[in-house]
Design a protein around this motif. Sequence first.
Motif, mmCIF file in Angstrom:
data_model
loop_
_atom_site.group_PDB
_atom_site.id
_atom_site.type_symbol
_atom_site.label_atom_id
_atom_site.label_comp_id
_atom_site.label_asym_id
_atom_site.label_seq_id
_atom_site.Cartn_x
_atom_site.Cartn_y
_atom_site.Cartn_z
ATOM 1 N N TYR A 61 -40.371 -13.115 -13.308
ATOM 2 C CA TYR A 61 -39.043 -12.496 -13.284
ATOM 3 C C TYR A 61 -37.987 -13.547 -13.006
ATOM 4 O O TYR A 61 -38.277 -14.645 -12.543
ATOM 5 N N MET A 62 -36.754 -13.169 -13.319
ATOM 6 C CA MET A 62 -35.647 -14.104 -13.136
ATOM 7 C C MET A 62 -35.137 -14.009 -11.713
ATOM 8 O O MET A 62 -35.071 -12.921 -11.140
ATOM 9 N N ILE A 63 -34.819 -15.158 -11.156
ATOM 10 C CA ILE A 63 -34.213 -15.158 -9.828
ATOM 11 C C ILE A 63 -32.868 -15.854 -9.902
ATOM 12 O O ILE A 63 -32.569 -16.580 -10.859
ATOM 13 N N SER A 64 -32.080 -15.620 -8.866
ATOM 14 C CA SER A 64 -30.783 -16.272 -8.801
ATOM 15 C C SER A 64 -30.759 -17.178 -7.583
ATOM 16 O O SER A 64 -31.064 -16.744 -6.476
ATOM 17 N N LYS A 124 -23.576 -13.521 -8.633
ATOM 18 C CA LYS A 124 -24.924 -14.090 -8.759
ATOM 19 C C LYS A 124 -25.257 -14.317 -10.228
ATOM 20 O O LYS A 124 -24.992 -13.471 -11.079
ATOM 21 N N GLU A 126 -28.513 -15.340 -12.732
ATOM 22 C CA GLU A 126 -29.970 -15.537 -12.788
ATOM 23 C C GLU A 126 -30.228 -16.834 -13.538
ATOM 24 O O GLU A 126 -30.018 -16.909 -14.749
ATOM 25 N N ASN A 127 -30.623 -17.856 -12.817
ATOM 26 C CA ASN A 127 -30.710 -19.193 -13.393
ATOM 27 C C ASN A 127 -32.126 -19.746 -13.469
ATOM 28 O O ASN A 127 -32.314 -20.875 -13.907
ATOM 29 N N THR A 129 -36.533 -18.686 -13.993
ATOM 30 C CA THR A 129 -37.630 -17.724 -14.154
ATOM 31 C C THR A 129 -38.776 -18.128 -13.250
ATOM 32 O O THR A 129 -39.308 -19.230 -13.382
#
Lengths: 295, 284
Positions: A61-64, A124, A126-127, A129
């Motif tokens: 999943y993508m996180i920021s 935020k 999301e930059n 994965t």
Amino acid sequence: MRITVLSGKGGVGKSMLASSLAILFSKKFNVIAVDCDVDAPNLALWLGIDNSKKGGAFKSYMISTVEKPIIDEDVCTKCGKCLDACNFGALSNGKRAVELIPYRCEGCGLCEIICPVDAIEMKKVENCTLSHYETEYDFPVVQGQIEPGEAESGEAVTEIRKYADTLCKKDAVIIQDGAAGIGCPVIASIVGSDYVVAVAESSMSSFSDLKRALEVVNQFKIPYGVVVNKYDLNKNISNEIMKFAGDRYLGGINYHKDVIKSIVDLKPAVEMGGNVRKELEDIFQNVLESTKGLF
Amino acid sequence: MKEIAVTGGKGGTGKSTVAIMFAFKQIELGKKVLLVDCDVECPNDHILLGINELKNPVSKTTTFYPVIDDDKCTKCGLCVRSCRSSALFQPGDSVPVLNKDLCSSCGVCWNVCPSNAISKEEVVNGEIFRNDILDGLTLVTGRSIPGVRETSPVVEQVRDYIDGLKSSFDLVVIDTAAGAHCTVMRALEDVEKAYSVTEPTPLGAHDLSVILRVLKVLKVPSDIVLNRSDIGNKALIDEVARKHGSNVCCEIPYDDDLARFYSEGNFLEHRLSISKLLKLYKSQ
């Protein structure tokens, strides 16, 4: 216990060694493999997770790890105060309003504070994965992949590590594959490590970079050992590095045909059998010996 | 004057080797080349060109850290709350304390302080060296100080430094670090063309994809240089090239002598034979 593999110089065999060490450790301990290179993560590939299996990530999943300014075109008066204030040159004059150059932005929020008309809001982004795979060796590998053109690699490494820590079972050994260089992402992987395995290849360039990397390791007062890869390519230089390492020398890996095959076929070096397996097992034993008190 | 960059994503593919090969080839044609080592964390070009130690920097690169005036500080804590890097902390009700390791020099604190209690202290974070290697080849090296976390400001200042020199050269070759993070991006910004160096292995292909995506974001066109071209599977690279609208422009077969020269750091002595190894598909 947390072991970080680093080198300063890229391409000397960090991921090759980290993946093989993870496999060797896993025969005696609970292991979590963590890829701290969030630009171009390779560790999972070494551990048999190829691109076709990537869709089968246990978790992905993508996180920021950063907030970036959103500029309201209708409110912005192009007064230029944010441009002048930004220390990273991340803002420029667009047609209708000020525009962001995303890869320069550190997410500090100064523009939001400075803007006299409240045209800027930090949000935020999301930059990165984050992916968690279960390897065929019965241990997980965790990696991050930064979106192209995004910054904040160091923060991403910290988040990947935090996630990996949640997987820790009793007496786990965390093997961290560090990025090249000695800057922010590498420092983010060194922090809190119990032991560093520093890898060099037999070249003057790599020897120079090893010394720079160890300067940083010493600033954090972390014990370390040294491995020399491609030992037989230039025995004079390899011997110099070995002398430099003194009693921290963990072993050498010769540039066998098996090693080349391992890289070309992307199969863990420790599974190639023959000489390279023996060399890696010796290094593993020396790492165990050096980290005895740290468990 | 043309400004190009040699990059690659994956470490150890041969960026510095190729950058120097390009330089040697141009010098043979009578051109003047400025080689710029922007791998500021682990610079190596000087070693390959026979310079054991970088001495006598021509310039220092700097950054700023906040300094809080104890007398003016009202301990309101606004700087602490505004710092997104958590670099300022306030034990109890005291004057905030700075953790330099976390500070990104963004300037939020000295801008928000309502009592003007925060000033800026300039601190050296790197050095710039210049070596005139040959008639026609000058090397500029940026080198960060070990322990400095944010190294892209060092790269930025190296590029500013060379702005003053560029016009005296026919070709500027920027050698970047491995990876695709902000330090690499700063080195790639605004160059006319990039050459992404890779090897015909699965990892080479994987990391080539990464750097080509970054180059697209930066709007820098890129060709591909295939190093150790006869070891592995070239088709892996051809596929990545096709996917990203790039092409392999030259290749260098594995060469024992080149590997030895690299290891010893004596490219200079062997420059004629080294530049012969670069097989161009079309004239560059």
